[in-house]
Enzyme design. Structure first.
Site, PDB file in Angstrom:
ATOM      1  N   GLU A   1     -26.557  49.521 -18.169  1.00 38.96           N
ATOM      2  CA  GLU A   1     -25.407  49.588 -19.056  1.00 38.96           C
ATOM      3  C   GLU A   1     -24.962  51.029 -19.308  1.00 38.96           C
ATOM      4  O   GLU A   1     -23.765  51.313 -19.365  1.00 38.96           O
ATOM      5  CB  GLU A   1     -25.725  48.893 -20.382  1.00 38.96           C
ATOM      6  CG  GLU A   1     -25.689  47.370 -20.327  1.00 38.96           C
ATOM      7  CD  GLU A   1     -26.878  46.775 -19.582  1.00 38.96           C
ATOM      8  OE1 GLU A   1     -26.772  45.631 -19.107  1.00 38.96           O
ATOM      9  OE2 GLU A   1     -27.915  47.479 -19.495  1.00 38.96           O
TER      10      GLU A   1
ATOM     11  N   HIS B   1     -29.833  37.368 -26.320  1.00 37.94           N
ATOM     12  CA  HIS B   1     -28.677  36.708 -25.724  1.00 37.94           C
ATOM     13  C   HIS B   1     -27.740  36.092 -26.761  1.00 37.94           C
ATOM     14  O   HIS B   1     -26.771  35.435 -26.383  1.00 37.94           O
ATOM     15  CB  HIS B   1     -29.132  35.607 -24.760  1.00 37.94           C
ATOM     16  CG  HIS B   1     -29.785  36.099 -23.510  1.00 37.94           C
ATOM     17  ND1 HIS B   1     -31.015  36.725 -23.516  1.00 37.94           N
ATOM     18  CD2 HIS B   1     -29.395  36.066 -22.210  1.00 37.94           C
ATOM     19  CE1 HIS B   1     -31.345  37.041 -22.277  1.00 37.94           C
ATOM     20  NE2 HIS B   1     -30.384  36.658 -21.476  1.00 37.94           N
TER      21      HIS B   1
END
Length: 339
Positions: A60, A129
């Site tokens: 990321e 998540h």
């Protein structure tokens, strides 16, 4: 008008942006050949090529750092963060570079970047998540933070975000990806509601209920249920978390005299706290009761089998409405009696 799921509406919005502007580039993990975990970018690599829809390494920080460089050179990168809890390795790039380069360069450098983040719970997913990290970004000056809640808004707002010269954190309620709605694929952005403006999705006279993302539909259901008990609830879809459209909220609270704010993120330091404080300052003489927050609990996101106890549902939102109305039959009153 075309009936699309929210996910497909985002796909069509991204397709339109890619077709309209050659500087738009999509980047993310598995977004090309696979089409993304949620298939939001499905088919776009085949249509526009691997130079426009780029499969990146699992980094990321690397994705966002590369996007900063692209934006610096005149491109409009659209970054996908695969899941909300995966954004933290790129947090430094977002708050220290993306949000500040325009200001640091005295306006000579623009950061026309969109950071797409599927956020929130309700899909029975594993750890990292199902988080709601929006407050981190609303606290960061220089970022726009947007949350869509339905297919029509998703299609228009993703295009508006890409066209904006400001960096935009674009929050997508993942448990609403498959919900269908009517979408105008010929919508003209010049005529569309600006992405920074809230929407009154249900009119009411007794309580103002403000929320965003996946909870908008829950709030509308709560308004319907409250009406059966004689309470009229006005529901506002915030749409923009930074900046907040306070004028729409103020106008509503000045009529209803009561405010409830709901979101999945924890209560401490959340968006609801800021809205409650700001509306108290702006509308103090109109308030009939203290603002009420209905939020997720201040805990790490629980295992999938327990998330229904963590997420605000219809009953918890109705309890918030009861508290704002001063009604004695709220869940909090019952728990205190039981204790």
């Amino acid at each position: 008008m075309t009936t699309l799921t929210l996910g497909k509406a985002l796909n069509e919005g991204l397709r339109r942006a890619l077709a309209d502007d050659d500087t738009v580039v999509l980047m993310g993990e598995d977004i090309g050949t696979l089409g993304g975990v949620f298939r939001i970018t499905d088919g776009l690599k085949a249509e526009f090529g691997g130079d426009r829809v780029v499969d990146t390494p699992l980094s990321e920080a690397g994705i966002l750092g590369t996007a900063v460089g692209l934006a610096y050179r005149g491109f409009r990168p659209v970054v996908e963060i695969q899941f909300d809890g995966f954004v933290y390795p790129g947090f430094d790039q977002i708050v220290a570079q993306v949000a500040k380069l325009h200001y640091r360069s005295r306006g000579t450098v623009k950061m026309p970047m969109v950071i797409r983040i599927p956020f929130g719970g309700g899909i029975g997913a594993a750890e990292h998540h199902s988080e709601s990290p929006e407050a981190y970004f609303t606290h960061t000056a220089g970022l726009r933070v947007i949350a869509c809640s339905n297919p029509a808004d998703a299609y228009v707002m993703i295009r508006q975000a890409i066209a904006s010269d400001d960096p935009v954190v674009f929050l997508e309620p993942k448990r609403r990806y498959h919900v269908k709605g009517e979408v105008d694929l010929d919508a003209n952005l010049a005529d569309a509601r600006p992405m920074g403006v809230a929407t009154v999705v249900a009119s009411g006279r007794d309580v103002t209920l403000v929320t965003y993302g996946a909870l908008v539909q829950t709030a509308k259901d709560a308004a319907t249920a409250a009406a059966e008990e004689g309470v009229s609830v006005e529901v506002i879809d915030l749409r923009s978390l930074a900046p907040v459209d306070y004028s729409t909220i103020e106008a509503s609270v000045r009529r209803t005299g009561r405010l409830v704010v709901a979101h999945e993120a924890g209560e401490q330091g959340g968006v609801g706290a800021e809205i409650a404080a700001s509306i108290t300052e702006r509308c103090f003489e109109f308030l009939e009761a203290a603002p009420v927050r209905v939020t997720g609990h201040d805990i790490p996101y629980p295992p999938a089998k327990l998330e229904q106890h963590h997420l605000p549902d219809l009953d918890r939102i109705l309890d918030g409405v009861d508290r704002a109305m001063g009604r004695p039959n709220s869940l909090s009153d019952v728990s205190e009696v039981d204790a």
